[in-house]
Motif scaffolding. Sequence first.
Motif, PDB file in Angstrom:
ATOM      1  N   VAL A  76       0.904  -1.321   0.150  1.00  0.00           N
ATOM      2  CA  VAL A  76       0.026  -0.100   0.164  1.00  0.00           C
ATOM      3  C   VAL A  76       0.932   1.138  -0.116  1.00  0.00           C
ATOM      4  O   VAL A  76       1.874   1.178   0.908  1.00  0.00           O
ATOM      5  N   SER A  77       0.508   2.278  -0.875  1.00  0.00           N
ATOM      6  CA  SER A  77       1.495   3.370  -1.137  1.00  0.00           C
ATOM      7  C   SER A  77       1.288   4.403   0.368  1.00  0.00           C
ATOM      8  O   SER A  77       0.079   4.374   0.746  1.00  0.00           O
ATOM      9  N   ALA A  78       2.141   5.322   0.547  1.00  0.00           N
ATOM     10  CA  ALA A  78       1.903   6.292   1.532  1.00  0.00           C
ATOM     11  C   ALA A  78       0.899   7.017   1.210  1.00  0.00           C
ATOM     12  O   ALA A  78      -0.119   7.239   2.085  1.00  0.00           O
ATOM     13  N   SER A  79       0.904   7.578  -0.072  1.00  0.00           N
ATOM     14  CA  SER A  79      -0.383   8.373  -0.587  1.00  0.00           C
ATOM     15  C   SER A  79      -1.896   7.652  -0.095  1.00  0.00           C
ATOM     16  O   SER A  79      -2.818   8.607   0.445  1.00  0.00           O
ATOM     17  N   GLN A  80      -1.748   6.624  -0.310  1.00  0.00           N
ATOM     18  CA  GLN A  80      -3.056   5.906  -0.274  1.00  0.00           C
ATOM     19  C   GLN A  80      -3.397   5.555   1.297  1.00  0.00           C
ATOM     20  O   GLN A  80      -4.699   5.827   1.675  1.00  0.00           O
ATOM     21  N   PHE A  81      -2.490   5.322   1.974  1.00  0.00           N
ATOM     22  CA  PHE A  81      -2.484   4.799   3.466  1.00  0.00           C
ATOM     23  C   PHE A  81      -3.017   5.997   4.432  1.00  0.00           C
ATOM     24  O   PHE A  81      -3.728   5.847   5.143  1.00  0.00           O
ATOM     25  N   ILE A  82      -2.575   7.284   3.825  1.00  0.00           N
ATOM     26  CA  ILE A  82      -2.862   8.511   4.594  1.00  0.00           C
ATOM     27  C   ILE A  82      -4.292   9.169   4.071  1.00  0.00           C
ATOM     28  O   ILE A  82      -4.554  10.015   4.850  1.00  0.00           O
ATOM     29  N   GLU A  83      -4.779   8.545   3.239  1.00  0.00           N
ATOM     30  CA  GLU A  83      -6.136   8.955   2.895  1.00  0.00           C
ATOM     31  C   GLU A  83      -7.296   9.042   3.717  1.00  0.00           C
ATOM     32  O   GLU A  83      -7.353   7.901   4.574  1.00  0.00           O
ATOM     33  N   PRO A  84      -8.038   9.912   4.288  1.00  0.00           N
ATOM     34  CA  PRO A  84      -8.808  10.031   5.127  1.00  0.00           C
ATOM     35  C   PRO A  84     -10.016   8.581   5.000  1.00  0.00           C
ATOM     36  O   PRO A  84     -10.507   8.235   6.097  1.00  0.00           O
ATOM     37  N   ILE A 107      -0.785  -5.967   5.313  1.00  0.00           N
ATOM     38  CA  ILE A 107      -0.587  -4.835   4.125  1.00  0.00           C
ATOM     39  C   ILE A 107       0.926  -4.481   4.646  1.00  0.00           C
ATOM     40  O   ILE A 107       1.526  -4.708   5.765  1.00  0.00           O
ATOM     41  N   GLU A 108       1.626  -4.236   3.586  1.00  0.00           N
ATOM     42  CA  GLU A 108       2.967  -3.990   3.388  1.00  0.00           C
ATOM     43  C   GLU A 108       3.254  -2.452   3.267  1.00  0.00           C
ATOM     44  O   GLU A 108       2.709  -1.785   2.247  1.00  0.00           O
ATOM     45  N   SER A 145       3.357  -5.528   7.630  1.00  0.00           N
ATOM     46  CA  SER A 145       4.726  -5.902   7.391  1.00  0.00           C
ATOM     47  C   SER A 145       5.507  -4.481   7.044  1.00  0.00           C
ATOM     48  O   SER A 145       5.134  -3.662   6.400  1.00  0.00           O
ATOM     49  N   LEU A 146       6.850  -4.383   7.448  1.00  0.00           N
ATOM     50  CA  LEU A 146       7.497  -3.225   6.989  1.00  0.00           C
ATOM     51  C   LEU A 146       8.567  -3.557   5.819  1.00  0.00           C
ATOM     52  O   LEU A 146       9.283  -4.566   6.124  1.00  0.00           O
ATOM     53  N   ASP A 147       8.267  -3.016   4.708  1.00  0.00           N
ATOM     54  CA  ASP A 147       9.075  -3.563   3.536  1.00  0.00           C
ATOM     55  C   ASP A 147      10.313  -2.829   3.359  1.00  0.00           C
ATOM     56  O   ASP A 147      10.449  -1.589   3.675  1.00  0.00           O
ATOM     57  N   ASP A 148      11.280  -3.542   2.620  1.00  0.00           N
ATOM     58  CA  ASP A 148      12.450  -2.739   2.322  1.00  0.00           C
ATOM     59  C   ASP A 148      13.215  -2.351   3.636  1.00  0.00           C
ATOM     60  O   ASP A 148      13.883  -1.427   3.730  1.00  0.00           O
ATOM     61  N   PHE A 149      13.308  -3.089   4.579  1.00  0.00           N
ATOM     62  CA  PHE A 149      13.806  -2.924   5.863  1.00  0.00           C
ATOM     63  C   PHE A 149      15.224  -2.802   6.029  1.00  0.00           C
ATOM     64  O   PHE A 149      15.977  -3.469   5.088  1.00  0.00           O
ATOM     65  N   GLY A 150      15.888  -1.680   6.079  1.00  0.00           N
ATOM     66  CA  GLY A 150      17.102  -1.413   6.265  1.00  0.00           C
ATOM     67  C   GLY A 150      17.594  -0.601   5.395  1.00  0.00           C
ATOM     68  O   GLY A 150      19.102  -0.216   5.380  1.00  0.00           O
ATOM     69  N   ASP A 194       4.094  -6.899  12.479  1.00  0.00           N
ATOM     70  CA  ASP A 194       4.015  -8.245  12.838  1.00  0.00           C
ATOM     71  C   ASP A 194       5.344  -8.871  11.994  1.00  0.00           C
ATOM     72  O   ASP A 194       5.618 -10.051  11.959  1.00  0.00           O
ATOM     73  N   GLN A 195       6.008  -8.100  10.908  1.00  0.00           N
ATOM     74  CA  GLN A 195       6.807  -8.620  10.014  1.00  0.00           C
ATOM     75  C   GLN A 195       7.879  -7.684   9.642  1.00  0.00           C
ATOM     76  O   GLN A 195       7.551  -6.563   9.224  1.00  0.00           O
ATOM     77  N   LEU A 196       9.219  -7.918   9.438  1.00  0.00           N
ATOM     78  CA  LEU A 196      10.079  -6.985   8.974  1.00  0.00           C
ATOM     79  C   LEU A 196      10.636  -7.735   7.686  1.00  0.00           C
ATOM     80  O   LEU A 196      11.037  -8.997   7.688  1.00  0.00           O
TER      81      LEU A 196
END
Length: 311
Positions: free
Chosen positions: A207-215, A237-238, A266-271, A286-288
């Motif tokens: 899910v993109s940042a733009s979409q996730f912060i949509e009201p 959701i990643e 899940s946190l994607d591209d960690f690091g 829940d996941q890295l």
Amino acid sequence: EHCVREADMVARLGGDEFVILIQPVEERREGAAAQAETVAAKVVAAMAAPFQLAEMMYSVSVSVGVTTMCGTIDTVESTLRQADAAMYQAKACGRNTYRFHDPGIQAAWSARAELESAMRRALRDNEFVLHYQPQLDRSSRVIGAEALLRWRLPDGRLLYPAEFIHAAEESGLIIDIGRWVLRTACTELAHWQRWPDMAGLTMSVNVSASQFIEPDFVPMLQGVFEETGVQPSSLKIELTESLVVSDFTQTARTMGMLKQRGISFSLDDFGTGYSSLAYLRKLPLDQLKIDQSFMRDVLTGQHDASIGRSI
């Protein structure tokens, strides 16, 4: 004047000709051009709004020519001639638009505008497709899948996200594309779960940042669950680190609301970005997912293996 900052200048040369002089935020020509494009688009949109004089409604169009003076020794006269020439290009292209005097910038703008138009067509004509990458446990048993977006062009070629996602983000089309991805992925998951041996599968969706912060993101997602019959606990959701850092408070609030509904994260591209234990401990993750740059040589590189074990 409402389309620019106080530091910028708006002047009337005469008749129906105006000039806007913008103080660029950065000195690079590409950055200054992007800033000028934003202002030009605002002016075109503002002038397109109908207005009333006495008892009559009117609407006008505007043609904008753009040129840049970053680090150049152009005179005022030559700069105005360049902007004027670009303005006539805008008129020749049907008016109510803007054009750049710089051929390279104009070519890049035209290519991006063409790509945006093609993406709108792709949404309309169902050219986007999802590929599903299996996710395995330690015993190589399939426990779920990740939905991967692809764009199948009318000529059969397949485009990967790196070729169009950035343009989708800049144009705002990522919101509609993201909705389509979530709805399509959940519909497919609901189909899988009708089979007893696939009933426990989960689906991971970026899910993109733009979409996730949509009201309306949370109610939209709830509507997808009701429409497809998929249980929220089946969806993962990643998110990227950049989203977490850019708006931590809003991100944490939205994650908390969705976590209560059973969705995992899940946190994607960690690091690769701003990994911080301080914010990791405050988010319901829940996941890295360790970035592939660390994992590519994990079986052969001692340093990469050490980083993997540490994470």
